[in-house]
Design a protein around this motif. Structure first.
Motif, short mmCIF file in Angstrom:
data_model
loop_
_atom_site.label_atom_id
_atom_site.label_comp_id
_atom_site.label_asym_id
_atom_site.label_seq_id
_atom_site.Cartn_x
_atom_site.Cartn_y
_atom_site.Cartn_z
N PRO A 121 -1.25 6.91 -5.62
CA PRO A 121 -0.56 7.94 -6.40
C PRO A 121 0.93 7.70 -6.53
CG PRO A 121 -1.11 8.75 -4.21
CD PRO A 121 -1.80 7.43 -4.37
N ALA A 122 1.49 8.26 -7.59
CA ALA A 122 2.94 8.20 -7.82
C ALA A 122 3.58 9.50 -7.36
CB ALA A 122 3.23 7.97 -9.29
N VAL A 123 4.78 9.37 -6.83
CA VAL A 123 5.59 10.54 -6.47
C VAL A 123 6.87 10.45 -7.30
CG1 VAL A 123 6.76 11.79 -4.63
CG2 VAL A 123 4.64 10.55 -4.15
N VAL A 124 7.03 11.39 -8.23
CA VAL A 124 8.16 11.36 -9.16
C VAL A 124 9.12 12.49 -8.81
CG1 VAL A 124 8.87 11.34 -11.58
CG2 VAL A 124 6.61 10.46 -10.94
N HIS A 125 10.39 12.13 -8.66
CA HIS A 125 11.42 13.10 -8.31
C HIS A 125 12.42 13.24 -9.45
CE1 HIS A 125 10.42 13.52 -4.01
NE2 HIS A 125 10.12 12.23 -4.06
N ASP A 126 12.98 14.40 -9.59
CA ASP A 126 14.16 14.56 -10.42
C ASP A 126 15.33 13.90 -9.71
OD1 ASP A 126 16.78 16.40 -10.80
OD2 ASP A 126 15.65 16.31 -12.68
N ARG A 127 16.07 13.06 -10.42
CA ARG A 127 17.14 12.29 -9.79
C ARG A 127 18.17 13.18 -9.09
NH1 ARG A 127 19.87 7.16 -10.69
NH2 ARG A 127 18.29 6.65 -12.23
N ARG A 128 18.59 14.26 -9.76
CA ARG A 128 19.63 15.12 -9.18
C ARG A 128 19.14 15.78 -7.90
NH1 ARG A 128 20.59 18.88 -14.16
NH2 ARG A 128 18.32 18.61 -14.11
N HIS A 129 17.89 16.26 -7.93
CA HIS A 129 17.35 16.91 -6.73
C HIS A 129 17.14 15.90 -5.61
CE1 HIS A 129 15.60 20.32 -9.43
NE2 HIS A 129 16.91 20.40 -9.27
N LEU A 130 16.72 14.70 -5.98
CA LEU A 130 16.48 13.67 -4.96
C LEU A 130 17.76 13.31 -4.23
CD1 LEU A 130 14.31 10.55 -5.20
CD2 LEU A 130 16.72 10.23 -4.74
N ASP A 169 0.81 -1.23 0.00
CA ASP A 169 0.00 0.00 0.00
C ASP A 169 0.84 1.27 0.00
OD1 ASP A 169 -2.34 -1.52 0.08
OD2 ASP A 169 -2.33 -1.60 2.27
N ASP A 170 2.16 1.13 -0.17
CA ASP A 170 3.02 2.29 -0.14
C ASP A 170 2.83 3.15 -1.40
OD1 ASP A 170 4.86 1.92 2.27
OD2 ASP A 170 5.02 -0.02 1.28
N ALA A 171 3.02 4.45 -1.25
CA ALA A 171 3.00 5.33 -2.41
C ALA A 171 4.12 4.93 -3.36
CB ALA A 171 3.18 6.79 -1.98
N VAL A 172 3.85 5.07 -4.65
CA VAL A 172 4.83 4.71 -5.66
C VAL A 172 5.83 5.84 -5.80
CG1 VAL A 172 5.16 4.07 -8.08
CG2 VAL A 172 3.07 3.37 -6.87
N VAL A 173 7.11 5.54 -5.56
CA VAL A 173 8.17 6.55 -5.64
C VAL A 173 9.13 6.16 -6.74
CG1 VAL A 173 9.99 7.75 -4.40
CG2 VAL A 173 7.97 6.94 -3.16
N THR A 174 9.45 7.09 -7.64
CA THR A 174 10.42 6.80 -8.68
C THR A 174 11.17 8.05 -9.06
OG1 THR A 174 10.74 5.85 -10.90
CG2 THR A 174 8.73 7.16 -10.54
N TRP A 175 12.38 7.87 -9.51
CA TRP A 175 13.23 8.96 -10.02
C TRP A 175 13.60 8.69 -11.47
CZ3 TRP A 175 13.94 5.67 -6.04
CH2 TRP A 175 14.69 4.52 -6.30
#
Length: 439
Positions: free
Chosen positions: A202-211, A174-180
């Motif tokens: 929901p998905a949480v999308v990060h910019d790799r460099r910022h993450l 049940d965790d939120a989907v996190v991807t970079w």
């Protein structure tokens, strides 16, 4: 029963319209807003294309990329997710009828397209099309191709992507989907688009460099490809589950234990080896793609393997990678056949099309100690081209498309190289592979 991502998206918008579908580097998008923009893009595409045609997505990683991808599916087209480093090769192979961009990138995309041998591509700015009335889903079937995944032009069906998203959901819980990862990447597309639509999480999308520079808090679990170059740093940021990913299996094969699919470890004779022994990883399940576009012989060799002595005959995908299954069924990958950082099947596809005298299914690319790339190929029956012509053509094609200078090109007489890439490499290192044939 929903059979496509498009139908599932419409359902999410109807029952949870104002809930969050995805958050992309701080920008929140609801299900209703996503569905509305997808409908607008689909309506615009319907006016200038026919169902079944191909649409290349040259949109920068952003919510607009998700809109473009899902809009293509809703219009009944085959999507081509394109990464920034493979655009010319992908478009030459996929032959799209239309290219999707944004208003800001239309001009540079047109300049890029003008450098290609083909011309006349329509370009649609997905963020500039007006909202439209509801567009009925195209009459596509679950087994129709939804998108082509590169390298290789892997034909992923609507059923494949839904199956793999459900398999990934078993790992994520049940965790939120996190991807970079960008949506042009197989795992990025699965986690950032397919899993949220299928599960409603929901998905949480990060910019790799910022993450990596400013890690977020509050996320317990994330999935990463075992080949990710930032794996050690990502372990510090997340409670990371490292996964084995293959585009030919849509994306996700296993994060330790396979979920919803079968994995076998197989010896060079096509027989399953006992737990704890190393062999080639074979995969079978509803997530395994249909094959490679316009490469029937290579598709048959890779996607249609039969396991010797299998009590229940089924098709198996031969990955070319090495691994071990322990007594509990947990998969450990011990060797991936990368060639100078490239997927060997990508190099093989390029080499196989470099000259008409090459047998398309008779190409093997691998690296020898020192990361030196080698290509071994067989000529088609009854063909004897001028000496050196095929080698020059292969070297030129590989360096042009991949920027890769081959250490050696071995041209065999008519016939096929060894059954597996690993066996071919072993015979080359043992000095048993020459232009006179296999010794």
């Amino acid at each position: 029963m929903f059979t496509t991502l498009s139908k599932l998206l419409a359902y999410r918008a109807a029952v949870a319209g104002e809930e969050t579908a995805l958050t992309w580097t701080g920008t929140r998008v609801t299900w209703a807003a996503l569905d509305r923009r997808v409908t607008a893009v689909a309506a615009a595409l319907r006016r200038v294309t026919e169902p079944g045609q191909r649409a290349a997505i040259l949109v920068p990683p952003s919510p607009d990329y998700v809109v473009a991808f899902l809009g293509v599916l809703r219009a009944g087209l085959v999507a081509i997710p394109v990464g920034p480093d493979r655009r010319a090769g992908v478009l030459a192979d996929a032959e799209p009828s239309i290219v999707l961009a944004t208003a800001e990138t239309v001009a540079p995309v047109r300049r890029f397209l003008s450098t290609l041998e083909t011309c006349g591509h329509r370009v649609l700015a997905v963020d500039a099309v007006p909202d439209a009335a509801a567009v009925p889903d195209a009459p596509v079937l679950a087994d129709d191709v939804a998108y082509l995944q590169y390298p290789g032009g892997v034909m992923v069906t609507h059923a494949n992507v839904l199956a793999n998203a459900r398999q990934a959901a078993q790992v994520l819980g049940d965790d939120a989907v996190v991807t970079w990862l960008p949506p042009s990447d197989p795992l990025g597309l699965l986690l950032g688009v397919a899993v949220p639509v299928v599960t409603g999480v929901p998905a949480v999308v990060h910019d790799r460099r910022h993450l990596l520079a400013d890690p977020p808090s509050g996320f317990a679990v994330a999935l990463a490809d075992a080949a990710d170059p930032d794996l050690d740093r990502l372990r510090e940021v997340f409670a990371l589950r490292v996964c084995y990913v293959r585009a030919e299996a849509t994306a996700l094969v296993a994060c330790g234990h396979p979920a919803g699919q079968l994995v076998a470890i197989v010896d060079p004779d096509g027989r399953r080896v006992p737990p704890g022994e190393t062999g080639e990883i074979w995969v079978s399940g509803p997530n395994v793609a249909r094959g490679y576009r316009n490469r029937p012989e290579q598709s048959a060799r890779v996607f249609c393997a039969l396991l010797a002595g299998d009590a229940e005959p089924r098709w198996w995908l031969r990955t070319g990678d090495l691994g071990v299954l322990d007594e509990s069924g947990r998969l450990s990958v011990t060797g991936r056949d990368l060639v100078a950082g490239l997927d060997p099947q990508d190099v093989e596809a390029t080499a196989g099309q470099a000259h008409p005298a090459i047998r398309p299914s008779g190409v093997a690319a691998f690296a020898v100690p020192g990361e030196h790339p080698v290509v071994v190929l067989a000529l088609a029956d009854g063909v004897v081209p001028p000496r050196g012509e095929v080698e020059r053509a292969v070297r030129h094609a590989v360096v042009t498309r991949h920027g890769l200078t081959l250490r050696r090109v071995v041209v065999l007489p008519a016939g096929e190289p060894p059954r597996s890439r690993a066996q071919c490499r072993d015979r080359y290192l043992d000095g048993l592979l020459t232009a006179d044939g296999l010794r």
